[in-house]
Design a protein around this motif. Sequence first.
Motif, PDB file in Angstrom:
ATOM      1  N   ILE A   4     -19.946  -8.253 -23.509  1.00  0.00           N
ATOM      2  CA  ILE A   4     -19.646  -7.386 -22.371  1.00  0.00           C
ATOM      3  C   ILE A   4     -20.186  -5.982 -22.628  1.00  0.00           C
ATOM      4  O   ILE A   4     -20.721  -5.339 -21.723  1.00  0.00           O
ATOM      5  CB  ILE A   4     -18.125  -7.355 -22.101  1.00  0.00           C
ATOM      6  CG1 ILE A   4     -17.660  -8.751 -21.679  1.00  0.00           C
ATOM      7  CG2 ILE A   4     -17.775  -6.336 -21.036  1.00  0.00           C
ATOM      8  CD1 ILE A   4     -16.171  -8.901 -21.583  1.00  0.00           C
ATOM      9  N   ALA A   5     -20.076  -5.505 -23.864  1.00  0.00           N
ATOM     10  CA  ALA A   5     -20.603  -4.179 -24.200  1.00  0.00           C
ATOM     11  C   ALA A   5     -22.114  -4.140 -24.030  1.00  0.00           C
ATOM     12  O   ALA A   5     -22.663  -3.174 -23.490  1.00  0.00           O
ATOM     13  CB  ALA A   5     -20.214  -3.804 -25.621  1.00  0.00           C
ATOM     14  N   ALA A   6     -22.797  -5.180 -24.472  1.00  0.00           N
ATOM     15  CA  ALA A   6     -24.256  -5.225 -24.329  1.00  0.00           C
ATOM     16  C   ALA A   6     -24.653  -5.268 -22.857  1.00  0.00           C
ATOM     17  O   ALA A   6     -25.602  -4.598 -22.438  1.00  0.00           O
ATOM     18  CB  ALA A   6     -24.814  -6.436 -25.070  1.00  0.00           C
ATOM     19  N   ILE A   7     -23.932  -6.057 -22.077  1.00  0.00           N
ATOM     20  CA  ILE A   7     -24.228  -6.139 -20.643  1.00  0.00           C
ATOM     21  C   ILE A   7     -23.927  -4.811 -19.965  1.00  0.00           C
ATOM     22  O   ILE A   7     -24.695  -4.341 -19.118  1.00  0.00           O
ATOM     23  CB  ILE A   7     -23.423  -7.292 -20.000  1.00  0.00           C
ATOM     24  CG1 ILE A   7     -23.950  -8.627 -20.508  1.00  0.00           C
ATOM     25  CG2 ILE A   7     -23.480  -7.227 -18.481  1.00  0.00           C
ATOM     26  CD1 ILE A   7     -23.080  -9.818 -20.144  1.00  0.00           C
ATOM     27  N   LEU A   8     -22.827  -4.182 -20.353  1.00  0.00           N
ATOM     28  CA  LEU A   8     -22.451  -2.899 -19.770  1.00  0.00           C
ATOM     29  C   LEU A   8     -23.501  -1.828 -20.064  1.00  0.00           C
ATOM     30  O   LEU A   8     -23.963  -1.129 -19.160  1.00  0.00           O
ATOM     31  CB  LEU A   8     -21.086  -2.474 -20.309  1.00  0.00           C
ATOM     32  CG  LEU A   8     -20.509  -1.168 -19.797  1.00  0.00           C
ATOM     33  CD1 LEU A   8     -20.160  -1.294 -18.322  1.00  0.00           C
ATOM     34  CD2 LEU A   8     -19.280  -0.795 -20.602  1.00  0.00           C
ATOM     35  N   VAL A   9     -23.896  -1.721 -21.317  1.00  0.00           N
ATOM     36  CA  VAL A   9     -24.862  -0.682 -21.708  1.00  0.00           C
ATOM     37  C   VAL A   9     -26.260  -1.007 -21.180  1.00  0.00           C
ATOM     38  O   VAL A   9     -26.901  -0.191 -20.514  1.00  0.00           O
ATOM     39  CB  VAL A   9     -24.867  -0.504 -23.245  1.00  0.00           C
ATOM     40  CG1 VAL A   9     -26.005   0.395 -23.682  1.00  0.00           C
ATOM     41  CG2 VAL A   9     -23.539   0.047 -23.711  1.00  0.00           C
ATOM     42  N   GLY A  10     -26.741  -2.212 -21.497  1.00  0.00           N
ATOM     43  CA  GLY A  10     -28.088  -2.585 -21.052  1.00  0.00           C
ATOM     44  C   GLY A  10     -28.201  -2.676 -19.547  1.00  0.00           C
ATOM     45  O   GLY A  10     -29.180  -2.194 -18.945  1.00  0.00           O
ATOM     46  N   GLY A  11     -27.213  -3.286 -18.920  1.00  0.00           N
ATOM     47  CA  GLY A  11     -27.242  -3.397 -17.459  1.00  0.00           C
ATOM     48  C   GLY A  11     -27.159  -2.055 -16.772  1.00  0.00           C
ATOM     49  O   GLY A  11     -27.801  -1.825 -15.746  1.00  0.00           O
ATOM     50  N   GLY A  12     -26.356  -1.157 -17.329  1.00  0.00           N
ATOM     51  CA  GLY A  12     -26.251   0.181 -16.748  1.00  0.00           C
ATOM     52  C   GLY A  12     -27.556   0.955 -16.827  1.00  0.00           C
ATOM     53  O   GLY A  12     -27.907   1.689 -15.904  1.00  0.00           O
ATOM     54  N   ILE A  13     -28.273   0.777 -17.924  1.00  0.00           N
ATOM     55  CA  ILE A  13     -29.566   1.464 -18.068  1.00  0.00           C
ATOM     56  C   ILE A  13     -30.597   0.865 -17.109  1.00  0.00           C
ATOM     57  O   ILE A  13     -31.293   1.585 -16.388  1.00  0.00           O
ATOM     58  CB  ILE A  13     -30.065   1.385 -19.525  1.00  0.00           C
ATOM     59  CG1 ILE A  13     -29.168   2.211 -20.443  1.00  0.00           C
ATOM     60  CG2 ILE A  13     -31.518   1.877 -19.629  1.00  0.00           C
ATOM     61  CD1 ILE A  13     -29.469   2.036 -21.917  1.00  0.00           C
ATOM     62  N   TYR A  14     -30.698  -0.467 -17.098  1.00  0.00           N
ATOM     63  CA  TYR A  14     -31.733  -1.111 -16.298  1.00  0.00           C
ATOM     64  C   TYR A  14     -31.468  -1.051 -14.804  1.00  0.00           C
ATOM     65  O   TYR A  14     -32.397  -1.122 -14.012  1.00  0.00           O
ATOM     66  CB  TYR A  14     -31.940  -2.559 -16.745  1.00  0.00           C
ATOM     67  CG  TYR A  14     -32.720  -2.641 -18.036  1.00  0.00           C
ATOM     68  CD1 TYR A  14     -34.039  -2.210 -18.094  1.00  0.00           C
ATOM     69  CD2 TYR A  14     -32.138  -3.118 -19.198  1.00  0.00           C
ATOM     70  CE1 TYR A  14     -34.747  -2.251 -19.264  1.00  0.00           C
ATOM     71  CE2 TYR A  14     -32.840  -3.173 -20.376  1.00  0.00           C
ATOM     72  CZ  TYR A  14     -34.147  -2.743 -20.408  1.00  0.00           C
ATOM     73  OH  TYR A  14     -34.851  -2.786 -21.580  1.00  0.00           O
ATOM     74  N   THR A  19     -28.242   7.094 -17.756  1.00  0.00           N
ATOM     75  CA  THR A  19     -29.340   7.278 -18.711  1.00  0.00           C
ATOM     76  C   THR A  19     -28.953   6.656 -20.054  1.00  0.00           C
ATOM     77  O   THR A  19     -27.785   6.323 -20.268  1.00  0.00           O
ATOM     78  CB  THR A  19     -29.625   8.780 -18.906  1.00  0.00           C
ATOM     79  OG1 THR A  19     -28.484   9.383 -19.513  1.00  0.00           O
ATOM     80  CG2 THR A  19     -29.934   9.469 -17.577  1.00  0.00           C
ATOM     81  N   PRO A  20     -29.901   6.522 -20.981  1.00  0.00           N
ATOM     82  CA  PRO A  20     -29.547   5.982 -22.300  1.00  0.00           C
ATOM     83  C   PRO A  20     -28.475   6.797 -23.029  1.00  0.00           C
ATOM     84  O   PRO A  20     -27.627   6.227 -23.713  1.00  0.00           O
ATOM     85  CB  PRO A  20     -30.873   6.002 -23.053  1.00  0.00           C
ATOM     86  CG  PRO A  20     -31.899   5.845 -21.998  1.00  0.00           C
ATOM     87  CD  PRO A  20     -31.360   6.603 -20.815  1.00  0.00           C
ATOM     88  N   THR A  21     -28.498   8.112 -22.875  1.00  0.00           N
ATOM     89  CA  THR A  21     -27.464   8.933 -23.512  1.00  0.00           C
ATOM     90  C   THR A  21     -26.102   8.652 -22.898  1.00  0.00           C
ATOM     91  O   THR A  21     -25.091   8.518 -23.608  1.00  0.00           O
ATOM     92  CB  THR A  21     -27.812  10.424 -23.370  1.00  0.00           C
ATOM     93  OG1 THR A  21     -29.110  10.641 -23.918  1.00  0.00           O
ATOM     94  CG2 THR A  21     -26.800  11.297 -24.090  1.00  0.00           C
ATOM     95  N   GLU A  22     -26.062   8.564 -21.578  1.00  0.00           N
ATOM     96  CA  GLU A  22     -24.804   8.241 -20.911  1.00  0.00           C
ATOM     97  C   GLU A  22     -24.360   6.826 -21.262  1.00  0.00           C
ATOM     98  O   GLU A  22     -23.153   6.556 -21.398  1.00  0.00           O
ATOM     99  CB  GLU A  22     -24.960   8.385 -19.402  1.00  0.00           C
ATOM    100  CG  GLU A  22     -25.174   9.818 -18.953  1.00  0.00           C
ATOM    101  CD  GLU A  22     -25.625   9.923 -17.511  1.00  0.00           C
ATOM    102  OE1 GLU A  22     -26.084   8.901 -16.948  1.00  0.00           O
ATOM    103  OE2 GLU A  22     -25.533  11.016 -16.944  1.00  0.00           O
ATOM    104  N   ALA A  23     -25.314   5.910 -21.431  1.00  0.00           N
ATOM    105  CA  ALA A  23     -24.983   4.536 -21.819  1.00  0.00           C
ATOM    106  C   ALA A  23     -24.344   4.507 -23.200  1.00  0.00           C
ATOM    107  O   ALA A  23     -23.420   3.722 -23.448  1.00  0.00           O
ATOM    108  CB  ALA A  23     -26.231   3.660 -21.787  1.00  0.00           C
ATOM    109  N   ALA A  24     -24.817   5.364 -24.103  1.00  0.00           N
ATOM    110  CA  ALA A  24     -24.201   5.436 -25.430  1.00  0.00           C
ATOM    111  C   ALA A  24     -22.761   5.905 -25.332  1.00  0.00           C
ATOM    112  O   ALA A  24     -21.867   5.373 -26.014  1.00  0.00           O
ATOM    113  CB  ALA A  24     -25.008   6.377 -26.326  1.00  0.00           C
ATOM    114  N   ALA A  25     -22.513   6.888 -24.471  1.00  0.00           N
ATOM    115  CA  ALA A  25     -21.143   7.369 -24.291  1.00  0.00           C
ATOM    116  C   ALA A  25     -20.267   6.282 -23.680  1.00  0.00           C
ATOM    117  O   ALA A  25     -19.115   6.086 -24.105  1.00  0.00           O
ATOM    118  CB  ALA A  25     -21.142   8.621 -23.415  1.00  0.00           C
TER     119      ALA A  25
END
Length: 135
Positions: A4-14, A19-25
Motif C-alpha cells: 500500500i505504501a508503494a502504491i500510495l507513493v508511486g501512484g501519487g507521483i505518477y 511531487t517526489p518530495t511530497e511523496a516522501a513526506a
Amino acid sequence: MTDIAAILVGGGIYTGLFTPTEAAAVGTFYSLIITFFVYRTVTLRDMSGILEDTVKTIAMIFAIMIGAMLFGFILTALQAPQALMALVTDAQVSRWFIFIGINLVLLALGCVLETVSIILITLPMLYPIVKSLGF
C-alpha cells in the motif's frame, strides 16, 4: 502493508497528485501511522531517539555537502578544471580512453563516498572535460 505504501507513493507521483518530495513526506507519515497503530512497534517515547538519530544523520550529510561545495569552489578559484581540460585535450588520446578513465575514477569514488558528495566534488572538474570531448 508495504504494498500500500508503494502504491500510495508511486501512484501519487505518477498521477500527479504530489511531487517526489511530497511523496516522501506522505510515505513517512503513512509509515508512522502503520508503526504506531497497526504494528505497535514504536511509541511516543521512542520518537525522541528516532528524531535525534535523524538529526545526526542529516548533519553528517550536510557536512559532507558543505565540504564538497567548498572543495569545488577552491578548485574553481585555482582554475584546476581549466588546467585539467587543457591537459586532456593536449594528450592526443582517444576520447573513449578519457571516458573509460572518468568512469574508473567515479567507480573508485563510489566505493568510499556518498553519491551527492561525489557529484559535488567531481562536477566542476569533469563537466568542462566531458563537454569539450563532445559527450
